[in-house]
Design a protein around this motif. Structure first.
Motif, PDB file in Angstrom:
ATOM      1  N   ASN A  34      21.020  13.847 -15.280  1.00 21.32           N
ATOM      2  CA  ASN A  34      20.046  14.575 -15.656  1.00 21.32           C
ATOM      3  C   ASN A  34      19.507  15.523 -14.330  1.00 21.32           C
ATOM      4  N   PHE A  35      20.100  15.259 -13.370  1.00 18.43           N
ATOM      5  CA  PHE A  35      19.762  16.204 -11.966  1.00 18.43           C
ATOM      6  C   PHE A  35      20.823  17.084 -11.839  1.00 18.43           C
ATOM      7  N   GLU A  36      20.564  18.124 -11.387  1.00 21.11           N
ATOM      8  CA  GLU A  36      21.814  19.116 -10.993  1.00 21.11           C
ATOM      9  C   GLU A  36      22.036  18.871  -9.503  1.00 21.11           C
ATOM     10  N   TYR A  37      20.912  18.516  -8.768  1.00 18.58           N
ATOM     11  CA  TYR A  37      21.418  18.212  -7.358  1.00 18.58           C
ATOM     12  C   TYR A  37      20.663  16.628  -7.200  1.00 18.58           C
ATOM     13  N   ILE A  38      21.566  15.809  -6.462  1.00 22.83           N
ATOM     14  CA  ILE A  38      21.245  14.746  -5.669  1.00 22.83           C
ATOM     15  C   ILE A  38      21.311  14.867  -4.191  1.00 22.83           C
ATOM     16  N   LEU A  39      20.144  15.116  -3.401  1.00 22.53           N
ATOM     17  CA  LEU A  39      20.075  15.435  -1.962  1.00 22.53           C
ATOM     18  C   LEU A  39      19.853  14.051  -1.309  1.00 22.53           C
ATOM     19  N   CYS A  40      20.563  13.677  -0.410  1.00 21.81           N
ATOM     20  CA  CYS A  40      20.537  12.697   0.277  1.00 21.81           C
ATOM     21  C   CYS A  40      20.231  12.766   1.836  1.00 21.81           C
ATOM     22  N   MET A  41      19.852  11.723   2.452  1.00 15.47           N
ATOM     23  CA  MET A  41      19.536  11.711   3.945  1.00 15.47           C
ATOM     24  C   MET A  41      20.671  11.454   5.149  1.00 15.47           C
ATOM     25  N   ASP A  42      21.633  10.601   4.562  1.00 16.20           N
ATOM     26  CA  ASP A  42      22.609  10.264   5.505  1.00 16.20           C
ATOM     27  C   ASP A  42      23.992   9.968   4.945  1.00 16.20           C
ATOM     28  N   ASP A  43      24.796   9.543   5.712  1.00 17.08           N
ATOM     29  CA  ASP A  43      26.111   9.271   5.182  1.00 17.08           C
ATOM     30  C   ASP A  43      26.163   8.261   4.328  1.00 17.08           C
ATOM     31  N   SER A  44      25.543   7.173   4.808  1.00 14.30           N
ATOM     32  CA  SER A  44      25.440   5.744   4.116  1.00 14.30           C
ATOM     33  C   SER A  44      24.868   6.087   2.719  1.00 14.30           C
ATOM     34  N   ASN A  45      23.834   6.789   2.625  1.00 14.50           N
ATOM     35  CA  ASN A  45      23.235   6.882   1.085  1.00 14.50           C
ATOM     36  C   ASN A  45      24.094   8.027   0.434  1.00 14.50           C
TER      37      ASN A  45
END
Length: 156
Positions: free
Chosen positions: A83-94
């Motif tokens: 459903n999302f075009e982008y999934i933006l995360c905060m760090d390498d683990s995520n």
């Protein structure tokens, strides 16, 4: 949920960094008059805080910048990868956890990226402020503003 336009998402416990990024980006697109082109949400890679409000220090930081949020923590779902075009995360683990989860979704379409990859100051990782001070929340806010601004400019 809008079926048109671009979508953004951020992710871990969903009470510190990602609600700040969500609220910052929501304000930016509202101020730009393009809110109808976006569906913005944030979610967690874990279920630790499901239903919780954002951390009070994050809320205080947002309020000091004139931003309010009514976000409640939720966990990322398989549908989010479609459903999302982008999934933006905060760090390498995520990022690793999101990519692992994405593999369980056939033909997922979301682009999984670090929000920090948009930082003009090249600070790739947005560190979790949970065990830090109010200043650490302000640092997260400032990073999110820089990154979201460039992300919006690149996707308008």
């Amino acid at each position: 949920r809008s079926e048109t336009g671009t979508k953004q998402k951020n992710f871990l416990g969903n009470i510190c960094r990602s609600p700040i990024a969500e609220a910052v980006f929501q304000k930016m697109v509202t101020d730009a008059g393009t809110v109808d082109k976006w569906f913005i949400d944030s979610g967690a890679t874990s279920d630790w805080n499901t239903g919780s409000s954002p951390d009070s220090r994050g809320l205080a930081c947002l309020r000091s910048h004139g931003i309010e949020t009514s976000h409640r923590a939720r966990q990322v779902t398989k549908e989010d990868f479609m459903n999302f075009e982008y999934i933006l995360c905060m760090d390498d683990s995520n990022m690793s956890e999101l990519k692992r989860k994405a593999k369980s979704v056939s033909n997922y379409s979301a682009k999984i990226e670090l929000l920090g990859s948009y930082d003009p100051q090249k600070q790739l990782i947005i560190k979790d402020p949970y065990y830090g001070s109010q200043e650490d929340f302000e640092t997260v806010y400032e990073q999110c503003v820089r990154c979201c601004k460039v992300f919006l400019e690149n996707n308008s």
